[in-house]
Design an enzyme around this catalytic site. Sequence first.
Site, PDB file in Angstrom:
ATOM      1  N   LYS A 219       6.350  -7.289  -2.263  1.00  0.00           N
ATOM      2  CA  LYS A 219       6.321  -6.336  -1.151  1.00  0.00           C
ATOM      3  C   LYS A 219       7.541  -6.582  -0.256  1.00  0.00           C
ATOM      4  O   LYS A 219       8.642  -6.187  -0.595  1.00  0.00           O
ATOM      5  CB  LYS A 219       4.984  -6.433  -0.436  1.00  0.00           C
ATOM      6  CG  LYS A 219       3.837  -6.070  -1.397  1.00  0.00           C
ATOM      7  CD  LYS A 219       2.480  -6.259  -0.835  1.00  0.00           C
ATOM      8  CE  LYS A 219       1.416  -5.807  -1.820  1.00  0.00           C
ATOM      9  NZ  LYS A 219       1.346  -6.609  -3.061  1.00  0.00           N
TER      10      LYS A 219
ATOM     11  N   SER B 172      -5.254  -3.887   2.770  1.00  0.00           N
ATOM     12  CA  SER B 172      -4.233  -3.130   2.050  1.00  0.00           C
ATOM     13  C   SER B 172      -4.454  -1.632   2.016  1.00  0.00           C
ATOM     14  O   SER B 172      -3.495  -0.869   1.853  1.00  0.00           O
ATOM     15  CB  SER B 172      -4.119  -3.654   0.615  1.00  0.00           C
ATOM     16  OG  SER B 172      -5.361  -3.524  -0.056  1.00  0.00           O
TER      17      SER B 172
ATOM     18  N   HIS C 239       0.296  -8.118   2.829  1.00  0.00           N
ATOM     19  CA  HIS C 239       0.727  -6.902   3.524  1.00  0.00           C
ATOM     20  C   HIS C 239       1.093  -7.157   4.984  1.00  0.00           C
ATOM     21  O   HIS C 239       1.267  -6.205   5.744  1.00  0.00           O
ATOM     22  CB  HIS C 239      -0.369  -5.842   3.440  1.00  0.00           C
ATOM     23  CG  HIS C 239      -0.599  -5.341   2.053  1.00  0.00           C
ATOM     24  ND1 HIS C 239       0.109  -4.294   1.511  1.00  0.00           N
ATOM     25  CD2 HIS C 239      -1.457  -5.767   1.074  1.00  0.00           C
ATOM     26  CE1 HIS C 239      -0.300  -4.075   0.267  1.00  0.00           C
ATOM     27  NE2 HIS C 239      -1.242  -4.970  -0.020  1.00  0.00           N
TER      28      HIS C 239
END
Length: 394
Positions: free
Chosen positions: A242, A183, A211
Amino acid sequence: MKLLQAKLSKYTVPQEVKAAGVYPYFRAISSEQDPEVTINGRRVLMFGSNCYTGLVNDPRIKEAAIEATRKYGTGCAGSPFLNGTLDLHKKLEARIAEYIGKEDVMIYSTGFGVNLGVVSTLTGREDYILWDEQDHASIIEGRRLSFSQQLKYKHNDMESLEKQLQKCAPDKVKLIVTDGVFSMEGDVANLPKIVELAKKYDATVMVDEAHSIGVFGEGGRGVCNHFGVTGDVDLVMGTFSKSFASLGGFIATDKEITNFLRHHSRSYIFTASITPASTAAALRAIDIMIEEPERQERLWELTNFALEGFREMGCEIGNTSTPIIPLYIRDNFKTFKVTRDLLEEGIFVNPVVSPAVAPQDTLIRFSLMATHTKEQVAEALEKIQKVFKANGIL
């Protein structure tokens, strides 16, 4: 003053940074979380978001959230274990299982809660957890709560991982936990080799795809899909906060594991379910990621453009090959100052300083969304070059 307050009053770092005029946290945004946001009435280009797909302000997702709120209300008022399971939750679990390519899925209230609840629960006292030294804080907290033996291996170093595996008793469970995309550094885990070692030493593999979903793989399915190892990875973790433009998290695995977790994982059993709005938003996001592959293609075009620009500029960006681009500053105070100077130039980026990283590894985290324009990225590159030169970084 009581003892606790007296002890904590000695922590004055935030006050010192504020006094220096470079405090970079809790910057209030008064608009949508888009490529362009408003802070203190000013236009600012957002390069600090984790919504790589750029879906967080998509009208289709907002409408799905609104409709779910109308039907189910604003919350579930309980955990999924008791009164907090909706048919909508079951629908999302089935959809993710199909999307990722696993037998079953459990939805947690946050991505942090997934790693906390899964890593701390799966293995026993005589078992082993093997973890990359750059794993996300949620994985670290999960393994700290476990009674298992814990072996750290050097970042993305497969020789180090194998040496740690060799220390493990052959007849005990060995759980390897790694980020798919790290990350802060933006580099990608060597999953093919991790899977190879797991087979050699009869280990279990868990990959945090927080991610990498929306970025890698067919339809944004992540790095396990990208490397073709989904079937060899035992547990795939992901977040909704996200690329899914929502809130919550999931673990995708087989039914033997989910059966155990549903009855033992404390961050699942003792936390209220995600809201109907968050559930519906995540469901719609999956459809859009599959239906619009050009969104992912656009993200990679922007990523390659930015990476090339930073390299030509002479920035130190480490081993990243993703939309997460670390710009190493290697000085705590200067990292804060550069963050402030960039905000004054209309560029929002995130500072990463110790203790999150070693003092000599501090960096600016620059991240891209599919909805950025090439012109916005070019403007950011120009202003970053200006500020870096003024601060003696280039």
